[in-house]
Design a protein around this motif. Structure first.
Motif, PDB file in Angstrom:
ATOM      1  N   ARG A   5       0.737  -1.312   0.122  1.00 33.80           N
ATOM      2  CA  ARG A   5      -0.356  -0.273  -0.340  1.00 33.80           C
ATOM      3  C   ARG A   5       0.832   0.941   0.104  1.00 33.80           C
ATOM      4  O   ARG A   5       1.866   1.379   0.693  1.00 33.80           O
ATOM      5  CB  ARG A   5      -0.585  -0.070   1.257  1.00 33.80           C
ATOM      6  CG  ARG A   5      -1.685  -1.014   1.245  1.00 33.80           C
ATOM      7  CD  ARG A   5      -2.679  -0.657   2.338  1.00 33.80           C
ATOM      8  NE  ARG A   5      -3.682  -2.044   1.952  1.00 33.80           N
ATOM      9  CZ  ARG A   5      -4.900  -1.476   1.634  1.00 33.80           C
ATOM     10  NH1 ARG A   5      -5.463  -0.442   0.945  1.00 33.80           N
ATOM     11  NH2 ARG A   5      -6.131  -2.559   0.822  1.00 33.80           N
ATOM     12  N   CYS A   6       0.295   2.117  -0.310  1.00 35.28           N
ATOM     13  CA  CYS A   6       0.490   3.608  -0.153  1.00 35.28           C
ATOM     14  C   CYS A   6       0.650   3.937   0.418  1.00 35.28           C
ATOM     15  O   CYS A   6      -0.447   4.431   1.325  1.00 35.28           O
ATOM     16  CB  CYS A   6       0.393   4.267  -1.778  1.00 35.28           C
ATOM     17  SG  CYS A   6       0.647   6.611  -1.075  1.00 35.28           S
ATOM     18  N   HIS A  15      -3.044   1.335  -7.727  1.00 32.87           N
ATOM     19  CA  HIS A  15      -4.186   1.974  -7.374  1.00 32.87           C
ATOM     20  C   HIS A  15      -3.877   3.667  -7.188  1.00 32.87           C
ATOM     21  O   HIS A  15      -4.985   3.758  -5.525  1.00 32.87           O
ATOM     22  CB  HIS A  15      -5.377   1.462  -6.661  1.00 32.87           C
ATOM     23  CG  HIS A  15      -5.751   0.580  -7.644  1.00 32.87           C
ATOM     24  ND1 HIS A  15      -5.421  -0.717  -7.975  1.00 32.87           N
ATOM     25  CD2 HIS A  15      -6.603   0.303  -9.227  1.00 32.87           C
ATOM     26  CE1 HIS A  15      -5.712  -1.407  -8.561  1.00 32.87           C
ATOM     27  NE2 HIS A  15      -6.074  -0.735  -9.556  1.00 32.87           N
ATOM     28  N   CYS A  16      -2.392   4.110  -6.500  1.00 32.79           N
ATOM     29  CA  CYS A  16      -2.368   5.388  -5.375  1.00 32.79           C
ATOM     30  C   CYS A  16      -2.763   6.571  -6.361  1.00 32.79           C
ATOM     31  O   CYS A  16      -3.015   6.520  -7.192  1.00 32.79           O
ATOM     32  CB  CYS A  16      -1.052   5.299  -5.330  1.00 32.79           C
ATOM     33  SG  CYS A  16      -0.779   6.871  -4.752  1.00 32.79           S
ATOM     34  N   LEU A  17      -3.795   7.015  -5.543  1.00 40.00           N
ATOM     35  CA  LEU A  17      -4.671   8.164  -5.737  1.00 40.00           C
ATOM     36  C   LEU A  17      -3.414   9.930  -5.385  1.00 40.00           C
ATOM     37  O   LEU A  17      -4.385  10.563  -5.460  1.00 40.00           O
ATOM     38  CB  LEU A  17      -5.715   8.306  -5.642  1.00 40.00           C
ATOM     39  CG  LEU A  17      -6.662   7.430  -5.856  1.00 40.00           C
ATOM     40  CD1 LEU A  17      -8.097   7.312  -5.366  1.00 40.00           C
ATOM     41  CD2 LEU A  17      -6.825   7.520  -7.331  1.00 40.00           C
ATOM     42  N   PHE A 176     -11.586  11.347  -4.859  1.00 39.74           N
ATOM     43  CA  PHE A 176     -13.010  10.674  -4.516  1.00 39.74           C
ATOM     44  C   PHE A 176     -13.238  10.521  -5.613  1.00 39.74           C
ATOM     45  O   PHE A 176     -14.061   9.238  -5.879  1.00 39.74           O
ATOM     46  CB  PHE A 176     -13.628  12.075  -3.866  1.00 39.74           C
ATOM     47  CG  PHE A 176     -15.512  11.750  -3.678  1.00 39.74           C
ATOM     48  CD1 PHE A 176     -15.155  10.947  -2.847  1.00 39.74           C
ATOM     49  CD2 PHE A 176     -15.911  12.142  -4.601  1.00 39.74           C
ATOM     50  CE1 PHE A 176     -16.445  10.440  -2.465  1.00 39.74           C
ATOM     51  CE2 PHE A 176     -17.416  12.325  -4.117  1.00 39.74           C
ATOM     52  CZ  PHE A 176     -17.572  11.438  -2.676  1.00 39.74           C
ATOM     53  N   GLU A 177     -13.505  11.428  -7.067  1.00 36.09           N
ATOM     54  CA  GLU A 177     -14.287  10.936  -7.947  1.00 36.09           C
ATOM     55  C   GLU A 177     -13.287   9.524  -9.145  1.00 36.09           C
ATOM     56  O   GLU A 177     -13.949   8.546  -9.233  1.00 36.09           O
ATOM     57  CB  GLU A 177     -14.423  12.100  -8.736  1.00 36.09           C
ATOM     58  CG  GLU A 177     -15.135  13.183  -8.604  1.00 36.09           C
ATOM     59  CD  GLU A 177     -15.409  14.134  -9.173  1.00 36.09           C
ATOM     60  OE1 GLU A 177     -14.068  14.980  -9.748  1.00 36.09           O
ATOM     61  OE2 GLU A 177     -16.028  15.109  -9.041  1.00 36.09           O
ATOM     62  N   ALA A 178     -12.097  10.151  -8.732  1.00 34.72           N
ATOM     63  CA  ALA A 178     -11.811   8.578  -8.984  1.00 34.72           C
ATOM     64  C   ALA A 178     -11.260   7.193  -8.282  1.00 34.72           C
ATOM     65  O   ALA A 178     -12.117   6.224  -9.439  1.00 34.72           O
ATOM     66  CB  ALA A 178      -9.873   8.764  -8.988  1.00 34.72           C
ATOM     67  N   LEU A 179     -11.958   7.199  -7.564  1.00 31.17           N
ATOM     68  CA  LEU A 179     -12.514   6.442  -6.277  1.00 31.17           C
ATOM     69  C   LEU A 179     -13.666   5.724  -6.563  1.00 31.17           C
ATOM     70  O   LEU A 179     -13.930   4.275  -6.993  1.00 31.17           O
ATOM     71  CB  LEU A 179     -12.203   6.587  -5.119  1.00 31.17           C
ATOM     72  CG  LEU A 179     -10.564   6.627  -3.961  1.00 31.17           C
ATOM     73  CD1 LEU A 179     -11.388   7.131  -2.534  1.00 31.17           C
ATOM     74  CD2 LEU A 179     -10.852   5.084  -4.240  1.00 31.17           C
TER      75      LEU A 179
END
Length: 198
Positions: A5-6, A15-17, A176-179
């Motif tokens: 995890r990041c 899937h790091c944002l 948030f939107e990407a999640l």
């Protein structure tokens, strides 16, 4: 074996944002009090709000022993972002001498947020503020318990957009939107439409 995890956004590294998290300054100081049960939630929006704002911090717990010191932060007027009969509708800051707010934001389900207030009487005693016009939530994966319900990050963005207009804090919503898009892609568009469509 769990995926690496990041350490910053706590997402799986693949899937790091973090590249989507802005670095926005605000006159308002935002303190997010996160109920412990929210910490491991896949859509931990309070964490993204705290990471994207320079003048913000995230605290995790149920009882916050250092609340007196926190609420006495020099130069700020503490208020609680939470609906209620006595809650004052937020408006834009007036003159430069208008004291900046220390915006306390409980993070958790409505039940958990109310529990935080109950367990921390100093929070319960704070003047409450609320949003006047609430833009519809973009949180398409959760059925809102009532109209006008928002995720924590959306509530923070809308509050700051009102307080500090004409400045915009919408950039905070990018991770948030990407999640949400990622979650929809993972469940499949058809499943999403069936379970969450109009």
């Amino acid at each position: 074996m769990s995926r690496p995890r990041c350490e910053r956004c706590l997402r799986p590294q693949d899937h790091c944002l973090c590249p989507l998290i802005p670095n926005l300054d605000s006159r308002t100081r935002v303190v997010l009090l996160q109920h412990t049960s929210e910490q491991s939630h896949a859509l931990n929006t309070a964490r993204f709000a705290a990471l994207g704002l320079v003048n913000a911090q995230l605290r995790v717990g149920e009882v916050f022993e250092d609340l007196p010191e926190l609420l006495a932060t020099p130069g700020y007027r503490p208020v609680l972002l939470f609906p209620g009969d006595e809650a004052e509708v937020l408006g834009t800051y007036g003159a430069e001498d208008d004291q900046a707010l220390l915006l306390i934001v409980p993070d958790g389900t409505w039940r958990k947020a109310r529990k935080l207030l109950y367990l921390n009487p100093l929070l319960e005693a704070l003047p409450r503020v609320t949003l006047g016009q609430v833009a519809p939530s973009r949180y398409r994966l959760r059925k809102a318990p009532e109209p006008g319900a928002l995720s924590t990050i959306e509530a923070v963005v809308q509050a700051l957009n009102v307080l500090e207009a004409p400045a915009s804090f919408n950039e905070l919503l990018r991770p948030f939107e990407a999640l949400i898009e990622g979650q929809i892609a993972a469940m499949g568009r058809e499943t999403f439409e069936r379970n969450h469509g109009e």
